[in-house]
Enzyme design. Sequence first.
Site, mmCIF file in Angstrom:
data_model
loop_
_atom_site.group_PDB
_atom_site.id
_atom_site.type_symbol
_atom_site.label_atom_id
_atom_site.label_comp_id
_atom_site.label_asym_id
_atom_site.label_seq_id
_atom_site.Cartn_x
_atom_site.Cartn_y
_atom_site.Cartn_z
ATOM 1 N N HIS A 29 -19.420 -6.470 -0.887
ATOM 2 C CA HIS A 29 -20.577 -6.006 0.060
ATOM 3 C C HIS A 29 -21.514 -5.483 -1.068
ATOM 4 O O HIS A 29 -21.148 -4.351 -1.783
ATOM 5 C CB HIS A 29 -20.015 -5.104 0.771
ATOM 6 C CG HIS A 29 -19.197 -5.632 2.019
ATOM 7 N ND1 HIS A 29 -19.653 -5.864 3.317
ATOM 8 C CD2 HIS A 29 -17.733 -5.811 2.102
ATOM 9 C CE1 HIS A 29 -18.504 -6.366 3.871
ATOM 10 N NE2 HIS A 29 -17.347 -6.352 3.318
ATOM 11 N N HIS B 99 -15.162 -11.627 -1.286
ATOM 12 C CA HIS B 99 -16.607 -11.228 -1.266
ATOM 13 C C HIS B 99 -16.732 -9.745 -1.455
ATOM 14 O O HIS B 99 -15.848 -9.067 -1.359
ATOM 15 C CB HIS B 99 -17.030 -11.570 0.283
ATOM 16 C CG HIS B 99 -16.349 -11.140 1.298
ATOM 17 N ND1 HIS B 99 -15.238 -11.410 1.817
ATOM 18 C CD2 HIS B 99 -16.849 -9.834 2.019
ATOM 19 C CE1 HIS B 99 -14.998 -10.805 2.741
ATOM 20 N NE2 HIS B 99 -15.699 -9.749 2.965
HETATM 21 P P1 AMP Z 1 -14.568 -7.718 5.396
HETATM 22 O O1 AMP Z 1 -13.872 -9.297 5.463
HETATM 23 O O2 AMP Z 1 -13.704 -6.850 6.083
HETATM 24 O O3 AMP Z 1 -15.087 -7.512 3.910
HETATM 25 O O4 AMP Z 1 -15.640 -8.117 6.436
HETATM 26 C C1 AMP Z 1 -16.319 -9.585 6.459
HETATM 27 C C2 AMP Z 1 -17.957 -9.112 6.639
HETATM 28 O O5 AMP Z 1 -18.362 -10.412 6.926
HETATM 29 C C3 AMP Z 1 -18.311 -8.587 7.788
HETATM 30 O O6 AMP Z 1 -19.072 -7.203 7.391
HETATM 31 C C4 AMP Z 1 -18.756 -9.261 8.717
HETATM 32 O O7 AMP Z 1 -20.134 -8.864 9.191
HETATM 33 C C5 AMP Z 1 -19.282 -10.468 7.705
HETATM 34 N N1 AMP Z 1 -19.450 -11.884 8.450
HETATM 35 C C6 AMP Z 1 -18.565 -12.318 9.048
HETATM 36 N N2 AMP Z 1 -19.138 -13.645 9.518
HETATM 37 C C7 AMP Z 1 -20.259 -13.719 8.990
HETATM 38 C C8 AMP Z 1 -21.305 -14.877 9.081
HETATM 39 N N3 AMP Z 1 -21.084 -15.961 9.524
HETATM 40 N N4 AMP Z 1 -22.262 -14.373 8.464
HETATM 41 C C9 AMP Z 1 -22.716 -13.169 7.687
HETATM 42 N N5 AMP Z 1 -21.797 -12.357 7.431
HETATM 43 C C10 AMP Z 1 -20.642 -12.651 8.105
#
Ligand code: AMP
Length: 134
Positions: free
Chosen positions: A97, A95
Amino acid sequence: MTIFTKIINGEIPSYKVAENEKFYAFLDINPLQKGHTLIVPKLPEPEADYIFDLDDDILSEMLVFSKHIAHGIKVATNCKRVGVAVIGLEVPHVHMHLIPINKEKDMSFSNPKMTLSSDEMVNIANSIAEAIKC
Ligand code: AMP
């Protein structure tokens, strides 16, 4: 199956911004800024975890899809720039951001996360979705 695949499948709710046959865009549940959006490719299981393991085609298409979403974020939030980050240490499903920023520090991942009400999340998701079409 990853939590993001469950979101794509509608098994877990999300604040959807946009989707097409290959990608899904939705609000980060713990945003750094209002409008912080995640771009996730729809992947077969086991889902690729690391962005640079993606095939060249899907990697390139992900950037182009993100460009349209970034336009929507910029219009909806009136930010100076939309910052791009790839971390991936928390959720093992590729993913990106997309974060609306006005200064560099706005997208520091060591900043405290925002807590927005459900209404605020719905409103900003809808505003971004509308702006993407323009
Ligand atoms: P990272 O894997 O370090 O890029 O972080 C994962 C991102 O996904 C974090 O910013 C979380 O806040 C976000 N995240 C995790 N679960 C959910 C969810 N159910 N809905 C939306 N965002 C999420």
